[in-house]
Write an enzyme that holds these catalytic residues in place. Sequence first.
Site, short mmCIF file in Angstrom:
data_model
loop_
_atom_site.label_atom_id
_atom_site.label_comp_id
_atom_site.label_asym_id
_atom_site.label_seq_id
_atom_site.Cartn_x
_atom_site.Cartn_y
_atom_site.Cartn_z
N PRO A 177 10.81 40.15 -15.42
CA PRO A 177 9.78 41.20 -15.44
C PRO A 177 9.33 41.52 -14.01
CG PRO A 177 9.12 39.25 -16.74
CD PRO A 177 10.39 38.90 -16.04
N LEU A 178 9.13 42.80 -13.74
CA LEU A 178 8.75 43.20 -12.38
C LEU A 178 7.45 42.56 -11.92
CD1 LEU A 178 9.80 46.96 -12.17
CD2 LEU A 178 10.87 44.99 -11.07
N CYS A 179 6.51 42.35 -12.89
CA CYS A 179 5.23 41.77 -12.47
C CYS A 179 5.41 40.33 -11.98
CB CYS A 179 4.19 41.86 -13.58
SG CYS A 179 4.67 41.00 -15.07
N THR A 180 6.37 39.61 -12.58
CA THR A 180 6.65 38.25 -12.09
C THR A 180 7.14 38.31 -10.65
OG1 THR A 180 7.19 37.39 -14.27
CG2 THR A 180 8.12 36.22 -12.40
N GLU A 187 4.06 39.55 -8.50
CA GLU A 187 2.79 38.81 -8.45
C GLU A 187 2.92 37.29 -8.51
OE1 GLU A 187 0.64 40.69 -11.61
OE2 GLU A 187 0.97 42.64 -10.62
#
Lengths: 450, 523
Positions: free
Chosen positions: A210-213, A216
Amino acid sequence: MADTAATQPTRSRDLDKLLLRPGNLVGPRFEPSAQLRDDVQNHARVLVVGAGGLGCELLKDLALSGFHNLDVIDMDRIEVTNLNRQFLFRVEDVGKPKAEVAAKRVMERISGVNIVPHFCRIEDKDIDFYNDFMIIALGLDSVEARSYINNVACSFLEYDSDDNPLEETIKPMVDGGTEGFKGHARVILPGITPCFECTIWLFPPQVKFPLCTLAETPRTAAHCIEYAHLIKWNEVHGGTDFDPDNPEHMKWVYDEAAKRAELFGIPGVTYSFTQGVVKNIIPAIASTNAIISAACTLETLKIATECSKTMSNYLTYNGSEGLHTKVAEFERDKDCLVCGPGVLIEVDTSVTLQKFMNLLEEHPKLQLTKASVAHRGKNLYMQAPPVLEEMTRSNLSLPLFDLMGKLSKDVVHVNGMTSKNNQKVSCLRKLRVAFKGVDGVTDMDTAGGA
Amino acid sequence: MAEPKVKYDRQLRIWGEQGQAALEKSSICLLNCGPTGSETLKNLVLGGIGSITVVDGSKVEVGDLGNNFLVDESSVGQSKAKCVCSFLQELNDSVKAKFVEEYPEALIETNPSFFSQFTLVVATQLVESSMIKLDRICREANVILIFARSYGLTGFVRISLKEHTVIESKPEHFLDDLRLNNPWPELKSFADSIDLTAQDPVAHKHIPYVVILVKMADEWAKSHGGKLPSTREQKKEFKDLLKARMISPDEDNYKEAIEASFKVFAPQGISWDLQKILNDSSSEVDSNSSDFWVMVSALKEFIANEGGGEAPLEGSIPDMTSSTEQYVNLQNIYLAKAEADFLVMEQLVRSTLKKIGRDSNSIPKATIRSFCKNARKLRVCRYRSIEDEFNSPNLPDLQKYLTDEDSSIAIGIYILLRAVDRFASNYNSFPGQFDSAIDEDIPRLKSTAIGLLSDLGCNGAALAEDLINEMCRFGAAELHAVAALVGGIASQEVIKLITKQFVPMSGTYIFNGIDHKSQLLSL
């Protein structure tokens, strides 16, 4: 040892035992004879798709199994990292087209063998190109390419009015695949055994982070690398596409990933690992390719001659923890869009080709856009090239019924785009078109229809 | 010249620099360079094996051109060993390639010490009597031996050596070493420092599942008299408890905890497989013991004392939903414990070495470290001598194979592959080798096979007629595709044996090219 005079040793000394002698565990139509051996040699054309780890082995194995008319298609050029297994290539061949060098090397060593190389993409060939071969052997490393060839081979398949496949239209395929110490070999007889699409679940889609992983909460070296590759690259190099084959690009991603890893205290970012993640490198060794290609070749020989029982229909090999081989008999998906009798579409005789194409877009199972339509080898409409588009454009406003020669029902082949896992992919579909209110339509089997 | 590291990139990703170094240090001897042998070596030469010696006394015939890629028209009449060797050299110039123009059978008889110079011998297409003799020689000299044979649409591969021990067995599926139900003090106090009831939703969904499960296992044990969930109902209840702690349905960390809850239910302590190795008589070490067994002996002490029933901690954790900070902290806690365990183990290994009169530094740190990291995955493979197997096979298993429908073809091939050698020594040719004799060879092969079975103690056992007929039809043909397959398997096993990584096959692999229902037989 006696009576050598009776059997003058020839090149086919060993193969003759299999092809000239009657056997007990053979196919129903095995006719052992010198004629059979000569027919394989002179008339059985086999296409090898891919001239990589599997393709090199396949060409050698087929040529030494009596097949003297081979074609090979591959769009790639030789790289240094191929040399640990692609035994037809040498250091001085780096940069040359794989198909051409592979064909040349095998012909140099085995006289009487003719191999025609095709240095191009598989999509660059007309569909008819593929119909000239008796059997297609696949040595590929991508799901997309397998899917494409499978589509093409299945498009030749025709069914009789009872939905039984017509034997002369079956285009057999053998398919191999390897990863490290593991591999598979399978036999696909469209209409009889499951096609690639029937068992597509064997190739689950790749898991992406996932891009947020990435942005962030990076935790692993791979997260840092994919951040540099998928996010930071675009931020910094806006207009320039990332090219995995450009060493400077790769070095930049590695440096950025290493910086990020240091910032967060994450171990494990190396240049080699960066390449592995970014290019999705699958480890590959000579032995596994040899095993799988040989299994594919044996099955090719059996399909061509029925000289032995066939493998039914999917072999897996795993040598990492001991040695495990298993043959699984997978079953066809009766509703398969690719190898089934074709989706039935019922339309009025007044429907124009344009209207028909619109229907394909809206059809819930097909969702087929950018369609090019062919009927009995004749192009009714072509999206490209521009010349052909212009030539066929006028057909769009004509009734499909007229374009198909006023037959009450018949098959059309449609080439276009569809979506799979939210991605647009090219596809080839066979459709059974039936015209309402014309004789014979009411008898047509509508099972699995629109 | 290409950088070797780049050339080997795709295999270095499997066995690493250490595995590659082991390959480059090894010397391989090939007996008979027909297609089976040639293809075996081809795969090894491509991978950068150190040196090869090809032994074959025959000259290239026209018939060889039809099944062996490593000879060509210009080779006809020349030494096969020489031609095969020169083509192999062409494949990889960093390999040292030699050939000996002599028949292996003769070499086995006249010069047994020849074989002791090699790391490993690949013996292809040997008949039974030579196999037995060569096996004796190689066992005596501690040389790894691997047999490969292609025969019509059938064949076999068999490894032979006294013992092969593996530290890096690299299993694909293996339970993580997380100690969720048996945390050491540092892990316990890290878990205690995190509050599961914290209300900040962002913090709550970034607690690593390891922490969640350590705490929940502890909580459960406290309310269940120190016991963990064991029944199906209790396991379900445990999962429901986890679910109840979620404060939002999108908490991936809790989903991961539920999915990983089986790791809490797994029993503490070491596996039965490891226990078997600890119980092995070889773990009673003396000055002749190998490094592996010295370390096993130390491991036994570790488990009984400092380890408190557990092996040294592996030290790595899988990726899981977490804040970066908590993940990195957690990783460091596991690493620190693994390092502490390693230091204890190192002392134990050093003192064991001293006890048996060896230099206490004779096992390198890196080896001990790798041993600790893989302690739960150690493997010991032992192979019966060929002579033992051939003369006194495991009778109950043999009878089971013969009567079980699933294995009847494989055992039939096994028996017939031995029967054809017996046939050849009686009749001077293989069954069906010549067209003119097929009709009389079929009953002869049948009676030879039945005779063999009865010698092995299986009176009255029958083999499928179809298979006997097929075996005669094959007439000892060495088909290229079968040779490539059998040779491919042999070369893969060679790689595992030399790199000492992964697990080599056990027993005899019977290749069945008729329907590909190949099988491993242990006899």
